[in-house]
Motif scaffolding. Sequence first.
Motif, PDB file in Angstrom:
ATOM      1  N   ILE A  21       0.835  -1.208   0.000  1.00  0.00           N
ATOM      2  CA  ILE A  21       0.000   0.000   0.000  1.00  0.00           C
ATOM      3  C   ILE A  21       0.869   1.256   0.000  1.00  0.00           C
ATOM      4  N   GLN A  22       2.036   1.182   0.667  1.00  0.00           N
ATOM      5  CA  GLN A  22       2.946   2.327   0.733  1.00  0.00           C
ATOM      6  C   GLN A  22       3.853   2.423  -0.499  1.00  0.00           C
ATOM      7  N   GLY A  23       3.684   1.507  -1.463  1.00  0.00           N
ATOM      8  CA  GLY A  23       4.427   1.611  -2.710  1.00  0.00           C
ATOM      9  C   GLY A  23       5.672   0.757  -2.819  1.00  0.00           C
ATOM     10  N   HIS A  24       5.888  -0.165  -1.886  1.00  0.00           N
ATOM     11  CA  HIS A  24       7.069  -1.030  -1.924  1.00  0.00           C
ATOM     12  C   HIS A  24       6.722  -2.388  -2.524  1.00  0.00           C
ATOM     13  N   SER A  25       7.676  -3.024  -3.193  1.00  0.00           N
ATOM     14  CA  SER A  25       7.502  -4.380  -3.688  1.00  0.00           C
ATOM     15  C   SER A  25       7.724  -5.358  -2.542  1.00  0.00           C
ATOM     16  N   VAL A  26       7.066  -6.511  -2.617  1.00  0.00           N
ATOM     17  CA  VAL A  26       7.235  -7.539  -1.592  1.00  0.00           C
ATOM     18  C   VAL A  26       7.485  -8.883  -2.258  1.00  0.00           C
ATOM     19  N   ARG A  27       8.074  -9.793  -1.482  1.00  0.00           N
ATOM     20  CA  ARG A  27       8.371 -11.131  -1.982  1.00  0.00           C
ATOM     21  C   ARG A  27       7.933 -12.135  -0.918  1.00  0.00           C
ATOM     22  N   PHE A  28       7.252 -13.190  -1.356  1.00  0.00           N
ATOM     23  CA  PHE A  28       6.813 -14.225  -0.428  1.00  0.00           C
ATOM     24  C   PHE A  28       6.655 -15.543  -1.176  1.00  0.00           C
ATOM     25  N   LYS A  29       6.453 -16.605  -0.432  1.00  0.00           N
ATOM     26  CA  LYS A  29       6.313 -17.931  -1.014  1.00  0.00           C
ATOM     27  C   LYS A  29       4.842 -18.192  -1.343  1.00  0.00           C
ATOM     28  N   ALA A  30       4.580 -18.557  -2.592  1.00  0.00           N
ATOM     29  CA  ALA A  30       3.218 -18.915  -3.005  1.00  0.00           C
ATOM     30  C   ALA A  30       3.006 -20.384  -2.664  1.00  0.00           C
ATOM     31  N   LEU A  31       1.980 -20.662  -1.885  1.00  0.00           N
ATOM     32  CA  LEU A  31       1.788 -22.021  -1.398  1.00  0.00           C
ATOM     33  C   LEU A  31       0.836 -22.849  -2.247  1.00  0.00           C
ATOM     34  N   MET A  35      -2.189 -21.666  -9.875  1.00  0.00           N
ATOM     35  CA  MET A  35      -1.598 -20.937 -11.010  1.00  0.00           C
ATOM     36  C   MET A  35      -0.467 -21.721 -11.678  1.00  0.00           C
ATOM     37  N   SER A  36      -0.327 -22.994 -11.332  1.00  0.00           N
ATOM     38  CA  SER A  36       0.742 -23.764 -11.974  1.00  0.00           C
ATOM     39  C   SER A  36       0.321 -24.092 -13.403  1.00  0.00           C
ATOM     40  N   PRO A  37       1.215 -24.193 -14.325  1.00  0.00           N
ATOM     41  CA  PRO A  37       2.661 -24.278 -14.180  1.00  0.00           C
ATOM     42  C   PRO A  37       3.361 -22.912 -14.141  1.00  0.00           C
ATOM     43  N   LEU A  38       2.653 -21.806 -14.361  1.00  0.00           N
ATOM     44  CA  LEU A  38       3.295 -20.489 -14.309  1.00  0.00           C
ATOM     45  C   LEU A  38       3.913 -20.238 -12.937  1.00  0.00           C
ATOM     46  N   ILE A  39       3.151 -20.541 -11.886  1.00  0.00           N
ATOM     47  CA  ILE A  39       3.637 -20.363 -10.517  1.00  0.00           C
ATOM     48  C   ILE A  39       3.493 -21.703  -9.798  1.00  0.00           C
ATOM     49  N   PRO A  40       4.522 -22.530  -9.833  1.00  0.00           N
ATOM     50  CA  PRO A  40       4.443 -23.800  -9.099  1.00  0.00           C
ATOM     51  C   PRO A  40       4.341 -23.546  -7.599  1.00  0.00           C
ATOM     52  N   ALA A  41       3.721 -24.472  -6.876  1.00  0.00           N
ATOM     53  CA  ALA A  41       3.632 -24.351  -5.421  1.00  0.00           C
ATOM     54  C   ALA A  41       5.035 -24.237  -4.849  1.00  0.00           C
ATOM     55  N   GLU A  42       5.159 -23.467  -3.791  1.00  0.00           N
ATOM     56  CA  GLU A  42       6.425 -23.240  -3.093  1.00  0.00           C
ATOM     57  C   GLU A  42       7.381 -22.307  -3.847  1.00  0.00           C
ATOM     58  N   SER A  43       6.895 -21.580  -4.856  1.00  0.00           N
ATOM     59  CA  SER A  43       7.739 -20.622  -5.578  1.00  0.00           C
ATOM     60  C   SER A  43       7.761 -19.295  -4.842  1.00  0.00           C
ATOM     61  N   LEU A  44       8.841 -18.561  -5.025  1.00  0.00           N
ATOM     62  CA  LEU A  44       8.900 -17.197  -4.498  1.00  0.00           C
ATOM     63  C   LEU A  44       8.323 -16.269  -5.563  1.00  0.00           C
ATOM     64  N   VAL A  45       7.397 -15.421  -5.156  1.00  0.00           N
ATOM     65  CA  VAL A  45       6.798 -14.465  -6.088  1.00  0.00           C
ATOM     66  C   VAL A  45       7.114 -13.056  -5.616  1.00  0.00           C
ATOM     67  N   THR A  46       7.331 -12.172  -6.576  1.00  0.00           N
ATOM     68  CA  THR A  46       7.538 -10.758  -6.276  1.00  0.00           C
ATOM     69  C   THR A  46       6.313 -10.010  -6.768  1.00  0.00           C
ATOM     70  N   VAL A 110      -4.076  -5.485  -4.222  1.00  0.00           N
ATOM     71  CA  VAL A 110      -2.930  -4.821  -3.590  1.00  0.00           C
ATOM     72  C   VAL A 110      -1.688  -4.809  -4.480  1.00  0.00           C
ATOM     73  N   GLY A 111      -1.666  -5.582  -5.559  1.00  0.00           N
ATOM     74  CA  GLY A 111      -0.478  -5.568  -6.414  1.00  0.00           C
ATOM     75  C   GLY A 111      -0.578  -6.511  -7.589  1.00  0.00           C
ATOM     76  N   VAL A 112       0.508  -6.512  -8.382  1.00  0.00           N
ATOM     77  CA  VAL A 112       0.567  -7.330  -9.586  1.00  0.00           C
ATOM     78  C   VAL A 112       1.858  -8.150  -9.564  1.00  0.00           C
ATOM     79  N   LEU A 113       1.786  -9.359 -10.076  1.00  0.00           N
ATOM     80  CA  LEU A 113       2.946 -10.244 -10.131  1.00  0.00           C
ATOM     81  C   LEU A 113       3.985  -9.684 -11.090  1.00  0.00           C
ATOM     82  N   SER A 114       5.253  -9.655 -10.646  1.00  0.00           N
ATOM     83  CA  SER A 114       6.310  -9.171 -11.529  1.00  0.00           C
ATOM     84  C   SER A 114       7.410 -10.211 -11.741  1.00  0.00           C
ATOM     85  N   GLU A 115       7.524 -11.173 -10.833  1.00  0.00           N
ATOM     86  CA  GLU A 115       8.595 -12.159 -10.971  1.00  0.00           C
ATOM     87  C   GLU A 115       8.230 -13.435 -10.228  1.00  0.00           C
TER      88      GLU A 115
END
Length: 173
Positions: A21-31, A35-46, A110-115
């Motif tokens: 919300i304050q304009g910073h990017s975040v990274r976390f594990k998608a469980l 969304m696989s195969p684009l985002i396999p489980a346990e991937s880090l998403v930005t 709150v945001g859009v996938l970038s990586e």
Amino acid sequence: MGSDSGQLTEEKAALLVDALIQGHSVRFKALGGSMSPLIPAESLVTIHPCPPFELRRGDVALCVVSPTDDKKQVWILHRVISHNRRTQTLSMAGDRLPMIDEPRLYSQVVGVLSEVSVLSEPSLVTPRSERRVIMIIWRLISPLRRLYASHPRSLLGRSIGLASFYLQRLRGP
């Protein structure tokens, strides 16, 4: 949910949402695996912050949904199918799911996938017989891709586009 379980605690989740919300990017594990195969489980998403009205069809957006009962917040990272600017809602769906989600309010975005960083890279190398089948399907779908390229909004046009995307990934180099 303990922090050692690999899932976000409520406090950490709130900090990540606040950062977006304050304009910073975040990274976390998608469980999840919706969304696989684009985002396999346990991937880090930005995720980068993005106003909902700037999202385009095909973008993968993060929505934070607060249930009405006493359950915890739910994070949904799905592909944008369409906008309804009049009602300020998005239609979204997981690539691996058969149905479209219920409409999401712009205020939930709150945001859009970038990586996507795959932690344990699943092998995309398929056995020779499966690879041949993929190549045959690719050759069959190519004329349809050209035919329906002029109708990207039709359900069949979207389906052909999605199938082409996945087949390109499976084909490999």
